[in-house]
Design an enzyme around this catalytic site. Structure first.
Site, PDB file in Angstrom:
ATOM      1  N   SER A 248       0.768  -1.097   0.159  1.00  0.00           N
ATOM      2  CA  SER A 248       0.064   0.193   0.063  1.00  0.00           C
ATOM      3  C   SER A 248       0.743   1.078  -0.110  1.00  0.00           C
ATOM      4  O   SER A 248       2.159   1.225   0.196  1.00  0.00           O
ATOM      5  CB  SER A 248      -0.978   0.098   1.238  1.00  0.00           C
ATOM      6  OG  SER A 248      -0.125   0.158   2.516  1.00  0.00           O
ATOM      7  N   LYS A 249       0.189   2.458  -0.418  1.00  0.00           N
ATOM      8  CA  LYS A 249       1.148   3.617  -0.444  1.00  0.00           C
ATOM      9  C   LYS A 249       1.762   4.009   0.987  1.00  0.00           C
ATOM     10  O   LYS A 249       2.979   4.378   0.989  1.00  0.00           O
ATOM     11  CB  LYS A 249      -0.142   4.536  -0.658  1.00  0.00           C
ATOM     12  CG  LYS A 249      -0.245   4.894  -2.274  1.00  0.00           C
ATOM     13  CD  LYS A 249      -1.813   5.146  -2.596  1.00  0.00           C
ATOM     14  CE  LYS A 249      -2.158   4.466  -3.846  1.00  0.00           C
ATOM     15  NZ  LYS A 249      -3.581   4.621  -4.063  1.00  0.00           N
ATOM     16  N   ARG A 250       0.828   3.735   1.934  1.00  0.00           N
ATOM     17  CA  ARG A 250       1.595   4.079   3.427  1.00  0.00           C
ATOM     18  C   ARG A 250       2.797   3.194   3.634  1.00  0.00           C
ATOM     19  O   ARG A 250       3.478   3.579   4.703  1.00  0.00           O
ATOM     20  CB  ARG A 250       0.397   4.319   4.379  1.00  0.00           C
ATOM     21  CG  ARG A 250      -0.034   3.208   4.782  1.00  0.00           C
ATOM     22  CD  ARG A 250      -1.122   3.389   5.709  1.00  0.00           C
ATOM     23  NE  ARG A 250      -2.385   4.020   5.076  1.00  0.00           N
ATOM     24  CZ  ARG A 250      -3.024   3.736   4.382  1.00  0.00           C
ATOM     25  NH1 ARG A 250      -3.150   2.399   4.166  1.00  0.00           N
ATOM     26  NH2 ARG A 250      -4.368   4.361   3.845  1.00  0.00           N
ATOM     27  N   HIS A 251       2.671   1.947   3.203  1.00  0.00           N
ATOM     28  CA  HIS A 251       3.693   1.002   3.470  1.00  0.00           C
ATOM     29  C   HIS A 251       4.902   1.076   2.539  1.00  0.00           C
ATOM     30  O   HIS A 251       5.845   0.172   2.458  1.00  0.00           O
ATOM     31  CB  HIS A 251       3.087  -0.385   2.994  1.00  0.00           C
ATOM     32  CG  HIS A 251       2.938  -1.213   4.732  1.00  0.00           C
ATOM     33  ND1 HIS A 251       1.874  -0.803   5.469  1.00  0.00           N
ATOM     34  CD2 HIS A 251       3.806  -1.948   5.190  1.00  0.00           C
ATOM     35  CE1 HIS A 251       2.082  -1.563   6.508  1.00  0.00           C
ATOM     36  NE2 HIS A 251       3.361  -2.546   6.127  1.00  0.00           N
TER      37      HIS A 251
END
Length: 473
Positions: A248-251
């Site tokens: 994911s983006k935040r990951h």
RNA sequence: GCCCGCAUCGUCUAGCGGUCAGGACACCACCCUUUCAAGGUGGUAACCGGGGUUCGACUCCCCGUGCGGGUACCA
């Protein structure tokens, strides 16, 4: 087969989301069908400027062109959901008229409180249908201007479907919430919009990420209320990061376009993504996009999550680079070796091709040939197993050979120098390391004799003498 | 909490009742070799646990465990 990729413009595409797009594209192309691109921008809050363009650029880079969608248009447009709100409202009205949906004026606060209580009582959290039993009041509240949402009325029973990837999946409708269809700002939720669009755009196979499985019963119920034949559903498993968390983006999931900047070939990226969850059934694993189209089938897509492995991508990229023809590589190298002529690159290709993992490596490998060869300070000189006297003698002998016989015949040059080292009891593999360091500035890289031939006798002797000077200090 | 999905070497996977459980990446060794690569050969390494069903389970069923997902007026 008609498939679609329907991203929301909330940020750049990462490996996981593009993999789903690849499968949808491959499914369409391999069956001679169409691939549709649709932008799902119904969430005004999460919208991120410019991401549509980024998404399209990414797909195009990977070679995933769409038959219908933004820019190219098509018979079922527009392909941007925010431009289709009338369609959604019209069908919402139909759903309401058929008793498949009802208005609700419950405040977010009441909803939150309700869920909290349900959770505390270890019950599933679902809307308690308070407004369903007081529709007359709700009507009056709406007339008075109270904000309201339209909710789907989930009928009793079970909902099941035969998923292309997972087989039969079924849910008890009682476990499914009365989904909000129309938000109080007038925009549809994903659930309403996706059903209407997929149907109107005649999508035959909805290929989407696994995370949509729990909401599929909602969609199926909508199809049924609208008297529409639902499409087939293929829920593909997620791509996980090294930490086993969903990408994911935040990951820290990397924007796929960055792989291009790093020097990965689009076709290698396609290949690597395809192998995450799909296999050909044969022992072949290196495929171009075109070859993937020939072999792909949804039936061979896995049903379990896959961890993305950078090393695998590297390996695949190297193999794709090695499969390029000289001319193809000469073309591609123009960007990575700026300022070089086609002729120069043509001479370089044989030296670089089998040594590159990513295109960017070309610069590192070729720099001692194209410019100066700065001395690597970490290098041991003279190298192990070679004493300074031998190194000096070799350097001198090489200089003499180069100024005498020149660099026309590097095979003969090498043989004479090998004999020279032999006579002194030094193995060629150890002795030649001296030349590598002298010419390239480091102990490894493209073959030295080719390197010398490339830079010419003049420059070669200069470097050999400079290296010799270091030994005299 | 409730609902759903998933479970083979470290990683990606083949397998679809009877296999020495195969391949690829990574790793190790050797060969080739002017370095580094590339290439070649070989090796280490896996069926989550427990019950069934069956003459026979990696394959089918159940339970457990683990991981992932959903549980929003986000998609």
């Amino acid at each position: 087969m008609r498939t679609r990729f329907a991203p929301s413009p909330t940020g750049p595409l990462h490996f996981g989301s593009v993999r789903t797009a690849l499968f949808a594209w491959l499914a369409a192309r391999s069956t001679g069908g169409q691939f549709i691109l649709r932008i799902e921008d119904t969430d005004q809050g999460r919208y991120l400027e410019d991401t549509e363009a980024l998404i399209m650029e990414t797909l195009l880079w990977l070679g995933l062109s769409w038959d219908e969608g933004p820019e190219v248009g098509g018979p079922h447009g527009p392909y941007i959901q925010s431009m289709r709100t009338d369609l959604y409202r019209e069908h919402a009205g139909l759903l309401e008229a058929r008793g498949a949906a009802y208005w609700c004026t419950c405040t977010p606060e009441r909803l939150a409180e309700m869920r909290e209580q349900q959770r505390a009582a270890r019950m599933p959290t679902r809307y308690d249908r308070r407004c369903l039993s007081r529709q007359d009041d709700v009507r009056k509240e709406r007339a008075a201007g109270a904000p309201a949402v339209l909710r789907q009325l989930m009928p009793p029973g079970r909902t099941a479907w035969d998923d292309v990837i997972h087989g039969e999946i079924s849910f008890d409708n009682a476990d499914i919430d009365d989904q909000v269809l129309l938000k109080s700002d007038g925009f549809p939720t994903y659930h309403l919009a996706v059903v209407i669009d997929d149907h109107l755009m005649q999508v035959s196979h909805v290929i989407r990420s696994d995370e949509w499985i729990p909401s599929t019963p909602k969609h199926l119920t909508l199809y049924s209320a609208l008297d529409w034949t639902p499409p087939r559903f293929a829920h593909v498993p997620p791509v996980l990061g090294e930490d086993r968390q969903k990408l994911s983006k935040r990951h820290g999931a990397r924007n796929v376009l960055e792989y291009g900047e790093l020097g990965y070939l689009a076709t290698a990226v396609d290949n690597a993504m395809a192998l995450l969850g799909w296999s050909s059934g044969t022992e072949d694993e290196v495929f171009t996009l075109a070859q993937l189209v020939e072999r792909f089938s949804l039936a061979r897509v896995h049903d379990s999550a896959a961890v993305f492995d950078q090393k695998r991508l590297d390996s695949l990229n190297g193999q794709h680079i090695r499969r390029l023809s000289t001319e193809e590589l000469v073309e591609l190298l123009e960007f990575w070796l700026p300022g070089t002529s086609k002729e120069t690159r043509r001479k370089l290709v044989p030296l670089l091709q089998e040594r590159m993992v990513v295109m960017r490596d070309a610069g590192t490998l070729a720099s001692p040939l194209l410019g100066d060869a700065p001395w690597d300070d970490d290098v041991v000189f003279p190298p192990r197993k070679v004493d300074a006297a031998t190194a000096i003698a070799l350097l001198d002998a090489t200089c003499a050979e180069v100024s005498g016989a020149g660099l026309e015949d590097i095979t003969a040059l090498r043989e004479r120098l090998t004999a020279f080292l032999d006579a002194r009891g030094v193995k060629a593999r150890d002795g030649f390391r001296v030349l590598y360091i002298a010419v390239l500035g480091r102990a490894q890289g493209v073959p030295v004799f080719d390197a010398m031939a490339f830079i010419g006798a003049e420059k070669s002797m200069q470097r050999l003498r400079a290296a010799r000077a270091r030994l005299e200090l």
